[in-house]
Design a protein around this motif. Sequence first.
Motif, short mmCIF file in Angstrom:
data_model
loop_
_atom_site.label_atom_id
_atom_site.label_comp_id
_atom_site.label_asym_id
_atom_site.label_seq_id
_atom_site.Cartn_x
_atom_site.Cartn_y
_atom_site.Cartn_z
N PHE A 7 0.86 -1.18 0.00
CA PHE A 7 0.00 0.00 0.00
C PHE A 7 0.89 1.23 0.00
CE2 PHE A 7 -3.06 2.87 2.42
CZ PHE A 7 -3.88 3.08 1.33
N VAL A 8 0.70 2.13 -0.97
CA VAL A 8 1.54 3.32 -1.12
C VAL A 8 0.65 4.56 -1.01
CG1 VAL A 8 3.13 4.57 -2.60
CG2 VAL A 8 3.14 2.06 -2.60
N VAL A 9 1.01 5.46 -0.08
CA VAL A 9 0.22 6.67 0.17
C VAL A 9 1.07 7.90 -0.09
CG1 VAL A 9 -1.10 7.95 1.90
CG2 VAL A 9 -1.09 5.45 1.95
N PRO A 10 0.65 8.79 -0.99
CA PRO A 10 1.37 10.06 -1.17
C PRO A 10 1.19 10.93 0.07
CG PRO A 10 -0.10 9.58 -3.03
CD PRO A 10 -0.47 8.64 -1.94
N VAL A 11 2.28 11.60 0.50
CA VAL A 11 2.22 12.48 1.67
C VAL A 11 2.94 13.78 1.33
CG1 VAL A 11 2.08 10.58 3.32
CG2 VAL A 11 4.32 11.47 2.66
N ILE A 12 2.77 14.78 2.19
CA ILE A 12 3.49 16.03 1.97
C ILE A 12 4.98 15.76 2.17
CG2 ILE A 12 1.58 17.53 2.61
CD1 ILE A 12 2.78 17.81 5.38
N PRO A 13 5.86 16.35 1.35
CA PRO A 13 7.28 15.99 1.37
C PRO A 13 8.09 16.60 2.51
CG PRO A 13 6.85 17.62 -0.33
CD PRO A 13 5.52 17.27 0.25
N GLN A 14 7.50 17.44 3.34
CA GLN A 14 8.28 18.10 4.40
C GLN A 14 8.53 17.14 5.56
OE1 GLN A 14 5.29 20.92 4.88
NE2 GLN A 14 6.09 22.40 3.42
N ARG A 15 9.76 17.02 5.97
CA ARG A 15 10.18 16.27 7.16
C ARG A 15 9.98 14.77 6.99
NH1 ARG A 15 6.94 20.13 10.45
NH2 ARG A 15 8.24 21.93 10.87
N ASP A 16 10.88 14.02 7.66
CA ASP A 16 10.72 12.57 7.75
C ASP A 16 9.53 12.28 8.65
OD1 ASP A 16 13.11 12.83 6.48
OD2 ASP A 16 14.26 11.57 7.84
N LYS A 17 8.78 11.27 8.29
CA LYS A 17 7.57 10.94 9.06
C LYS A 17 7.83 9.91 10.15
CE LYS A 17 5.25 13.49 6.13
NZ LYS A 17 6.38 13.91 5.31
N LEU A 18 8.87 9.08 10.00
CA LEU A 18 9.10 7.97 10.92
C LEU A 18 10.37 8.13 11.76
CD1 LEU A 18 8.19 5.00 8.54
CD2 LEU A 18 6.66 6.32 10.00
N LYS A 19 11.02 9.26 11.68
CA LYS A 19 12.33 9.42 12.29
C LYS A 19 12.29 9.37 13.81
CE LYS A 19 12.31 14.49 12.46
NZ LYS A 19 13.03 15.72 12.07
N ASN A 20 11.14 9.65 14.43
CA ASN A 20 11.06 9.66 15.89
C ASN A 20 10.77 8.29 16.49
OD1 ASN A 20 11.58 12.43 16.39
ND2 ASN A 20 9.51 12.95 15.73
N ILE A 21 10.67 7.27 15.63
CA ILE A 21 10.45 5.90 16.10
C ILE A 21 11.68 5.08 15.74
CG2 ILE A 21 8.91 3.91 16.03
CD1 ILE A 21 6.74 5.79 14.92
N ARG A 22 12.22 4.35 16.72
CA ARG A 22 13.44 3.58 16.48
C ARG A 22 13.15 2.42 15.54
NH1 ARG A 22 15.48 2.80 21.68
NH2 ARG A 22 16.49 4.82 21.42
N GLY A 23 13.76 2.45 14.36
CA GLY A 23 13.50 1.41 13.37
C GLY A 23 14.75 0.98 12.66
#
Length: 490
Positions: A130-146
Amino acid sequence: MNIITKHINATFARINALKAPQTLKLETDHSLLRNYDLLLNKIERGYSAKINFKPFKGFSSTQMHRIKLPQPIILTNEDTTYFIPENSIHLHQVFNDFFGDDPTIDIVGTIDRISTAENESNFDNKFLRFVVPVIPQRDKLKNIRGWYYNTDAKTENRNLLKVRINATEYHFYEFKLGNDAFLAIDSTEFCKLAEFQKICINILLGLGFLYGNLYLDEGFLLSSSSVEFKEIDDISFSIYCKSIMTTYSIHTTNAYSVHDMTAQNEEEDNKNHKEVKKWTNLIIELENTIYSSLCELLYNSEPISRAVITTLQANLLSLEIKGSAYSLALEAITAVFMIENKEKRPKPVADKVFNELKKKFLNVLEDLLPEIKENQDSRKIFKARIDNLNSPSNTDKLQKSFDLVNYKLQDYEIKALKARDKFQHGELPVTDNSDDTVFREVYFMTLIMHRMIYTLVLKRIGYDGYIINYPQIHRHMTDVDLQEEEFYKL
């Protein structure tokens, strides 16, 4: 340790092919539009459709006053075939020049869903993405350790989470391709479409709950016979619910984004930087396991999932309505926790004591309203009230839910729970009705209720860390200084 590799070139070859402007032949049993060319274009949300219809002798515009295409609806050209599900194409007629010589009528509209698969069952028992377009500003997952991952495309922001829901692992990752940014979710084993769609919605909802933005305007679903997705079997596009974009992120690893860095001189500037630096080792990345637990909770509990959506929507509402929405969310979450723990709401007095009280109340009822015909309705109402006198209040139930997650409520939080009754009945918990008082007092109460929603859910999934303390941050707007830090420890 092996680095995960994601093959996305084949995925975007199919997405770009579907997004490209194209002319297709409309295959339908509609008596007037059969075999017409349809111009398909990707627009901001969904697709536009256009047909240049040529009226014939005897044609009346009333014949297409309502345009409903019978199934199946098929669009074809030399390269591909698309299927449009029922109720997914919306057309109406537009006259180019009502008084002119051009007789052509434009049939225009939008398409909500389109797929290369004739039936949704074609996606079952495949690997799904599943692929969802999002606004390009800032990483979305950077605050979760992955994890970091490799890919066969030139991308940025390669953050990946392994989300486990009911013992099954899904990969949730982000990337930026050129100027466009995307969130994607992969199954790691064959799965059913309906289950995967529910999984995806709740994984995205978990992200929205923590960081304030629910990205779900539209998305592309792809199937493959291989977990690597080097080849794509089918692709479908759908519009979902409108994205909810708020500013209420509850977790961050960047204290600078929270602390007011305004300074009039060097001394104040140094003080601000010292305050921020003390949080460096305290506000840390959210553990991947905690995020998985959140998504699993949302997936397994529809009432909590709805409560989270209500909370996100409430963030955008006016103060007068915000409190009622937060109240609904609190009640929904509490009800689930009470059932999970097989807890009964605490009664005001023990049953033995109440039975004695009840006898005395009923004796008074008999004395004042004897059992005669004209008292029948009144007696029925009063008897029902007496029978329920020992029922616990909603406030008691809400307080009990915090005990269940080992959180001790503070006095101002108990006051906010009691204010919930007024919000629910269309009243405002204020000391007077002046505009300034209403804003300050209602805003403070809603900030506390908002934090309490997060406290319940995050404590339930085992989170032990700091959240952004909005009641303290906004003390200059509420005139209430709780003497707390800008980050609140759960």
